[in-house]
Structure formats: structure tokens, C-alpha cells
Design a protein around this motif. Structure first.
Motif, PDB file in Angstrom:
ATOM      1  N   ALA A 138      54.041  52.939  41.993  1.00  0.00           N
ATOM      2  CA  ALA A 138      53.144  53.204  40.983  1.00  0.00           C
ATOM      3  C   ALA A 138      52.713  54.531  41.181  1.00  0.00           C
ATOM      4  CB  ALA A 138      51.831  52.251  41.238  1.00  0.00           C
ATOM      5  N   ILE A 139      52.523  55.441  40.068  1.00  0.00           N
ATOM      6  CA  ILE A 139      52.419  56.866  40.326  1.00  0.00           C
ATOM      7  C   ILE A 139      51.053  57.229  39.365  1.00  0.00           C
ATOM      8  CG2 ILE A 139      53.228  59.278  40.134  1.00  0.00           C
ATOM      9  CD1 ILE A 139      55.937  57.894  40.294  1.00  0.00           C
ATOM     10  N   ASP A 140      50.064  57.676  39.934  1.00  0.00           N
ATOM     11  CA  ASP A 140      49.045  58.355  39.286  1.00  0.00           C
ATOM     12  C   ASP A 140      49.396  59.596  38.588  1.00  0.00           C
ATOM     13  OD1 ASP A 140      46.564  59.115  38.040  1.00  0.00           O
ATOM     14  OD2 ASP A 140      45.361  59.330  40.006  1.00  0.00           O
ATOM     15  N   THR A 141      49.550  59.827  37.353  1.00  0.00           N
ATOM     16  CA  THR A 141      49.978  61.186  36.964  1.00  0.00           C
ATOM     17  C   THR A 141      48.965  62.299  37.189  1.00  0.00           C
ATOM     18  OG1 THR A 141      49.220  60.530  34.496  1.00  0.00           O
ATOM     19  CG2 THR A 141      51.715  60.446  35.250  1.00  0.00           C
ATOM     20  N   SER A 171      46.633  62.794  39.778  1.00  0.00           N
ATOM     21  CA  SER A 171      46.318  63.117  40.847  1.00  0.00           C
ATOM     22  C   SER A 171      47.806  63.313  41.991  1.00  0.00           C
ATOM     23  CB  SER A 171      45.523  62.210  41.858  1.00  0.00           C
ATOM     24  OG  SER A 171      46.072  60.974  42.180  1.00  0.00           O
ATOM     25  N   GLY A 172      48.730  62.658  41.497  1.00  0.00           N
ATOM     26  CA  GLY A 172      50.146  62.687  42.152  1.00  0.00           C
ATOM     27  C   GLY A 172      50.102  61.491  43.050  1.00  0.00           C
ATOM     28  N   CYS A 173      48.984  60.763  43.221  1.00  0.00           N
ATOM     29  CA  CYS A 173      48.986  59.795  44.487  1.00  0.00           C
ATOM     30  C   CYS A 173      49.707  58.712  43.982  1.00  0.00           C
ATOM     31  CB  CYS A 173      47.570  59.027  44.436  1.00  0.00           C
ATOM     32  SG  CYS A 173      46.194  60.173  45.188  1.00  0.00           S
ATOM     33  N   TRP A 174      50.462  57.835  44.882  1.00  0.00           N
ATOM     34  CA  TRP A 174      51.312  56.904  44.625  1.00  0.00           C
ATOM     35  C   TRP A 174      51.306  55.639  45.728  1.00  0.00           C
ATOM     36  CZ3 TRP A 174      55.518  56.288  48.052  1.00  0.00           C
ATOM     37  CH2 TRP A 174      55.742  57.419  49.139  1.00  0.00           C
ATOM     38  N   ALA A 175      51.878  54.527  45.388  1.00  0.00           N
ATOM     39  CA  ALA A 175      51.952  53.643  45.988  1.00  0.00           C
ATOM     40  C   ALA A 175      53.281  52.447  45.989  1.00  0.00           C
ATOM     41  CB  ALA A 175      50.436  52.637  46.073  1.00  0.00           C
ATOM     42  N   LEU A 176      53.516  52.016  46.982  1.00  0.00           N
ATOM     43  CA  LEU A 176      54.595  51.068  46.792  1.00  0.00           C
ATOM     44  C   LEU A 176      54.326  49.727  46.774  1.00  0.00           C
ATOM     45  CD1 LEU A 176      57.038  52.739  49.645  1.00  0.00           C
ATOM     46  CD2 LEU A 176      57.476  52.745  47.117  1.00  0.00           C
ATOM     47  N   GLY A 177      55.076  48.940  46.269  1.00  0.00           N
ATOM     48  CA  GLY A 177      54.871  47.399  46.106  1.00  0.00           C
ATOM     49  C   GLY A 177      56.179  46.647  45.839  1.00  0.00           C
ATOM     50  N   ASN A 229      48.146  47.286  42.314  1.00  0.00           N
ATOM     51  CA  ASN A 229      47.182  46.986  43.109  1.00  0.00           C
ATOM     52  C   ASN A 229      46.765  47.796  44.235  1.00  0.00           C
ATOM     53  OD1 ASN A 229      46.370  44.851  41.557  1.00  0.00           O
ATOM     54  ND2 ASN A 229      47.465  43.305  42.516  1.00  0.00           N
ATOM     55  N   ARG A 230      47.840  48.221  44.787  1.00  0.00           N
ATOM     56  CA  ARG A 230      48.047  48.915  46.093  1.00  0.00           C
ATOM     57  C   ARG A 230      47.472  50.614  45.530  1.00  0.00           C
ATOM     58  NH1 ARG A 230      51.013  47.405  50.707  1.00  0.00           N
ATOM     59  NH2 ARG A 230      51.618  45.329  50.321  1.00  0.00           N
ATOM     60  N   LEU A 231      47.916  51.093  44.522  1.00  0.00           N
ATOM     61  CA  LEU A 231      47.368  52.270  43.964  1.00  0.00           C
ATOM     62  C   LEU A 231      45.883  52.116  43.714  1.00  0.00           C
ATOM     63  CD1 LEU A 231      47.942  55.216  43.050  1.00  0.00           C
ATOM     64  CD2 LEU A 231      48.515  54.025  40.701  1.00  0.00           C
ATOM     65  N   ASP A 232      45.570  51.171  43.141  1.00  0.00           N
ATOM     66  CA  ASP A 232      43.995  50.822  42.755  1.00  0.00           C
ATOM     67  C   ASP A 232      43.239  51.017  44.035  1.00  0.00           C
ATOM     68  OD1 ASP A 232      44.388  50.951  40.197  1.00  0.00           O
ATOM     69  OD2 ASP A 232      44.386  48.642  39.908  1.00  0.00           O
ATOM     70  N   VAL A 233      43.624  50.772  45.186  1.00  0.00           N
ATOM     71  CA  VAL A 233      42.961  50.544  46.528  1.00  0.00           C
ATOM     72  C   VAL A 233      42.415  52.032  46.916  1.00  0.00           C
ATOM     73  CG1 VAL A 233      43.001  50.229  48.827  1.00  0.00           C
ATOM     74  CG2 VAL A 233      43.736  48.576  47.353  1.00  0.00           C
ATOM     75  N   VAL A 234      43.588  52.907  46.623  1.00  0.00           N
ATOM     76  CA  VAL A 234      43.476  54.400  46.877  1.00  0.00           C
ATOM     77  C   VAL A 234      42.822  55.203  45.772  1.00  0.00           C
ATOM     78  CG1 VAL A 234      45.022  54.451  48.974  1.00  0.00           C
ATOM     79  CG2 VAL A 234      45.731  54.986  46.675  1.00  0.00           C
ATOM     80  N   ARG A 235      43.141  54.913  44.759  1.00  0.00           N
ATOM     81  CA  ARG A 235      42.775  55.623  43.623  1.00  0.00           C
ATOM     82  C   ARG A 235      42.297  54.679  42.502  1.00  0.00           C
ATOM     83  NH1 ARG A 235      41.561  60.772  41.867  1.00  0.00           N
ATOM     84  NH2 ARG A 235      42.424  61.295  39.973  1.00  0.00           N
ATOM     85  N   PRO A 236      41.228  54.054  42.424  1.00  0.00           N
ATOM     86  CA  PRO A 236      40.569  52.941  41.431  1.00  0.00           C
ATOM     87  C   PRO A 236      40.417  53.745  40.125  1.00  0.00           C
ATOM     88  CG  PRO A 236      39.077  53.435  43.070  1.00  0.00           C
ATOM     89  CD  PRO A 236      40.276  54.332  43.653  1.00  0.00           C
ATOM     90  N   GLU A 237      40.102  54.909  40.065  1.00  0.00           N
ATOM     91  CA  GLU A 237      40.139  55.694  38.739  1.00  0.00           C
ATOM     92  C   GLU A 237      41.319  55.869  37.973  1.00  0.00           C
ATOM     93  OE1 GLU A 237      39.925  58.889  41.795  1.00  0.00           O
ATOM     94  OE2 GLU A 237      39.243  56.897  41.889  1.00  0.00           O
TER      95      GLU A 237
END
Length: 109
Positions: A52-55, A57-63, A71-79
């Protein structure tokens, strides 16, 4: 929070997140971020998992599933609102019928 009759009221009303970008823009930016910053780190070791990639900020998470990655992305980047989900090593997240086409060329396309 207070209960009135059968309805619950909260002092803060839930406001759903509204996308800022069109789906096409989210897809284009997300794929650009994936190719530039993420691909080398996850392929081919994590083929079949989801990212999942937040376009914004560039933050991303694997699942292990679409929901798990989000859900993992929401933990580090809820917005995060404009989020692209990719299935690592595949050209599509899923398909109907014959299966998603797998990418076998691990070069930087």
C-alpha cells in the motif's frame, strides 16, 4: 459520548476521508513511487504480497492481503487518502477467471 434514546452521539462526528486526486492520478503517482523507491527493495523476495503506497508522502507498507497492507499503512500514516495497492510481481492486483498475469522480468521497467 452520551447516549440519547437508542442513538449514540459523539462530540466528534466521523468524517470520511475524501480523496484529493483522481483515481488515474493516484495510480500514476503510486506506480511512479513503486518503480522509483520500492521495487528494488521488495522484488523478487516478496512476490505475491501486497504493498500500500501513500501517494502524498511516499510512505508504504507490506501485507499478505490488500486489507492487511492498508491497515499497516494506516498505523504509520493514518491520514493517507490517495493510496495505491499493488500486488508485488504482478501486473494486476487480481483478476476474474484465469489468474492475474505475473511479471517474470525483474528489470526496472
Amino acid at each position: 459520548m452520551r447516549e440519547t434514546g437508542t442513538q449514540m452521539q459523539t462530540s466528534e462526528e466521523f468524517v470520511p476521508k475524501q480523496p484529493r486526486l483522481t483515481p488515474q492520478e493516484t495510480g500514476r503517482l503510486g506506480r511512479e513511487i513503486y518503480k522509483r523507491d520500492i521495487r528494488e527493495k521488495v522484488e523478487p523476495e516478496h512476490v505475491g504480497r501486497f504493498v500500500a503506497i501513500d501517494t502524498e508522502s511516499g510512505c508504504w507498507a507490506l501485507g499478505d492481503s490488500v486489507g492487511d497492507a492498508r491497515n499497516r499503512l494506516d498505523v504509520v500514516r493514518p491520514e493517507a487518502v490517495d493510496v495505491l495497492i499493488e500486488k508485488i510481481g504482478y501486473n494486476a492486483v487480481g483478476s476474474f477467471g484465469g489468474g492475474a498475469p505475473r511479471r517474470t522480468n525483474w528489470s526496472k521497467e
